[in-house]
Scaffold this motif. Sequence first.
Motif, short mmCIF file in Angstrom:
data_model
loop_
_atom_site.label_atom_id
_atom_site.label_comp_id
_atom_site.label_asym_id
_atom_site.label_seq_id
_atom_site.Cartn_x
_atom_site.Cartn_y
_atom_site.Cartn_z
N GLN A 69 -13.31 -29.49 39.48
CA GLN A 69 -13.00 -28.11 39.86
C GLN A 69 -13.36 -27.12 38.76
OE1 GLN A 69 -8.85 -28.20 40.87
NE2 GLN A 69 -9.20 -29.19 42.83
N LYS A 70 -13.15 -27.53 37.51
CA LYS A 70 -13.48 -26.66 36.37
C LYS A 70 -14.95 -26.72 35.98
CE LYS A 70 -8.96 -26.87 34.14
NZ LYS A 70 -8.27 -27.17 32.87
N GLN A 71 -15.70 -27.61 36.61
CA GLN A 71 -17.12 -27.82 36.34
C GLN A 71 -17.38 -28.13 34.87
OE1 GLN A 71 -18.99 -24.31 37.91
NE2 GLN A 71 -18.63 -24.91 40.02
N GLU A 72 -16.61 -29.07 34.34
CA GLU A 72 -16.75 -29.47 32.94
C GLU A 72 -17.79 -30.57 32.79
OE1 GLU A 72 -12.22 -28.83 31.29
OE2 GLU A 72 -12.74 -30.77 32.14
N GLU A 73 -18.48 -30.55 31.68
CA GLU A 73 -19.42 -31.62 31.36
C GLU A 73 -18.68 -32.87 30.92
OE1 GLU A 73 -22.87 -31.63 31.54
OE2 GLU A 73 -22.57 -29.75 32.63
N LEU A 74 -17.65 -32.69 30.09
CA LEU A 74 -16.79 -33.77 29.61
C LEU A 74 -15.34 -33.41 29.86
CD1 LEU A 74 -18.46 -34.51 26.16
CD2 LEU A 74 -18.66 -35.88 28.23
N ILE A 75 -14.52 -34.41 30.01
CA ILE A 75 -13.09 -34.16 30.19
C ILE A 75 -12.50 -33.74 28.86
CG2 ILE A 75 -10.87 -35.28 30.70
CD1 ILE A 75 -12.39 -36.89 32.84
N THR A 76 -11.83 -32.59 28.88
CA THR A 76 -11.24 -32.06 27.65
C THR A 76 -9.79 -32.50 27.53
OG1 THR A 76 -10.51 -30.04 28.74
CG2 THR A 76 -12.71 -30.00 27.75
N ARG A 77 -9.26 -32.40 26.34
CA ARG A 77 -7.86 -32.74 26.10
C ARG A 77 -6.94 -31.87 26.96
NH1 ARG A 77 -4.87 -34.93 21.15
NH2 ARG A 77 -6.75 -36.14 21.21
N SER A 78 -7.29 -30.61 27.08
CA SER A 78 -6.50 -29.68 27.88
C SER A 78 -6.47 -30.09 29.35
CB SER A 78 -7.09 -28.27 27.74
OG SER A 78 -6.43 -27.38 28.58
N THR A 79 -7.61 -30.46 29.90
CA THR A 79 -7.69 -30.90 31.29
C THR A 79 -6.93 -32.21 31.47
OG1 THR A 79 -9.82 -29.81 31.57
CG2 THR A 79 -9.26 -31.51 33.17
N LEU A 80 -7.03 -33.09 30.48
CA LEU A 80 -6.32 -34.37 30.55
C LEU A 80 -4.81 -34.13 30.64
CD1 LEU A 80 -7.08 -37.57 28.64
CD2 LEU A 80 -4.76 -36.74 28.71
N ILE A 81 -4.29 -33.28 29.79
CA ILE A 81 -2.85 -33.03 29.78
C ILE A 81 -2.43 -32.30 31.06
CG2 ILE A 81 -0.98 -31.82 28.58
CD1 ILE A 81 -2.59 -32.40 25.97
N GLU A 82 -3.20 -31.34 31.48
CA GLU A 82 -2.90 -30.62 32.72
C GLU A 82 -2.86 -31.58 33.91
OE1 GLU A 82 -4.98 -27.34 35.69
OE2 GLU A 82 -5.68 -27.49 33.62
N GLY A 83 -3.88 -32.42 34.02
CA GLY A 83 -3.94 -33.39 35.12
C GLY A 83 -2.81 -34.40 35.07
N TYR A 84 -2.47 -34.83 33.87
CA TYR A 84 -1.38 -35.78 33.72
C TYR A 84 -0.07 -35.17 34.20
CZ TYR A 84 1.02 -39.83 31.81
OH TYR A 84 1.74 -40.98 31.70
N ILE A 85 0.17 -33.94 33.82
CA ILE A 85 1.40 -33.26 34.24
C ILE A 85 1.46 -33.12 35.75
CG2 ILE A 85 2.66 -31.06 34.17
CD1 ILE A 85 1.53 -30.73 31.27
N LEU A 86 0.36 -32.68 36.34
CA LEU A 86 0.33 -32.46 37.79
C LEU A 86 0.40 -33.76 38.59
CD1 LEU A 86 -2.35 -29.62 37.98
CD2 LEU A 86 0.15 -29.40 38.16
N ALA A 87 -0.06 -34.85 38.00
CA ALA A 87 -0.08 -36.13 38.72
C ALA A 87 1.24 -36.88 38.63
CB ALA A 87 -1.21 -37.01 38.18
N THR A 88 2.12 -36.47 37.74
CA THR A 88 3.38 -37.20 37.59
C THR A 88 4.53 -36.42 38.20
OG1 THR A 88 3.72 -36.24 35.40
CG2 THR A 88 2.69 -38.40 35.48
N PRO A 89 5.50 -37.13 38.77
CA PRO A 89 6.66 -36.44 39.33
C PRO A 89 7.53 -35.85 38.22
CG PRO A 89 6.87 -38.82 39.58
CD PRO A 89 5.52 -38.56 39.01
N LYS A 90 8.31 -34.86 38.57
CA LYS A 90 9.12 -34.15 37.59
C LYS A 90 10.09 -35.08 36.86
CE LYS A 90 8.76 -29.58 39.45
NZ LYS A 90 9.36 -28.34 39.78
N ARG A 91 10.55 -36.13 37.52
CA ARG A 91 11.50 -37.03 36.88
C ARG A 91 10.91 -37.73 35.65
NH1 ARG A 91 10.06 -40.07 41.66
NH2 ARG A 91 8.84 -41.85 40.99
N ASP A 92 9.58 -37.79 35.56
CA ASP A 92 8.91 -38.45 34.44
C ASP A 92 8.48 -37.49 33.34
OD1 ASP A 92 9.24 -40.82 35.79
OD2 ASP A 92 7.22 -40.81 36.66
#
Length: 134
Positions: A69-92
Motif C-alpha cells: 500500500q505504501k509502495q515501498e521498495e523494502l520493508i522499513t522498521r516503521s512499516t514492520l512495527i505498524e503492521g505488527y501492531i495492526l495484526a495483533t489483538p489489543k490483548r497482546d
Amino acid sequence: MFRKFLKRLPKEDGRSAMDWEEYYMELTLHKWTQSEKVLLEELVSPVPELFRDVAKQRIASKIGELSIQKQEELITRSTLIEGYILATPKRDHTYLRKKLQENNIDTTPYEPYFLQSKDSYRENWQEKYKKKKS
C-alpha cells in the motif's frame, strides 16, 4: 486446528484469509532485509512456540500488505512495527510494548496504530452468532 480450518474457508471474494496471507507473503518476500527479519523474530518471541509460526505468517503478511500500500521498495522498521501492531489483538499489546521497550524503540509515533488495532473479537459478534443459529 479449528481456527486454521476456518481461515481456509473462502470469503465473499472467493479467497480465504490464509490465501490472502500467502499472497502477500509471496509478493513481498524479496522486500525483507535481514535486520527486519531479526526484529520480527524478536517481537514474536513471547508467542508460545506452538503458535509462533502461524502468528509470524499472519503478522508478516499484514506487514507485506502495508508495504504494498505504501509502495515501498523494502520493508522499513516503521512499516514492520505498524503492521505488527495492526495484526495483533489489543490483548497482546502489553507484550508488544514491553518487547519494543527492550529493543529501545519509542512507541510514541505508533500510538495511533495501537488505537486502530482490532479488539480480540469482531464488533457485534454475538448478534451475528445469534443470526446464524436461527
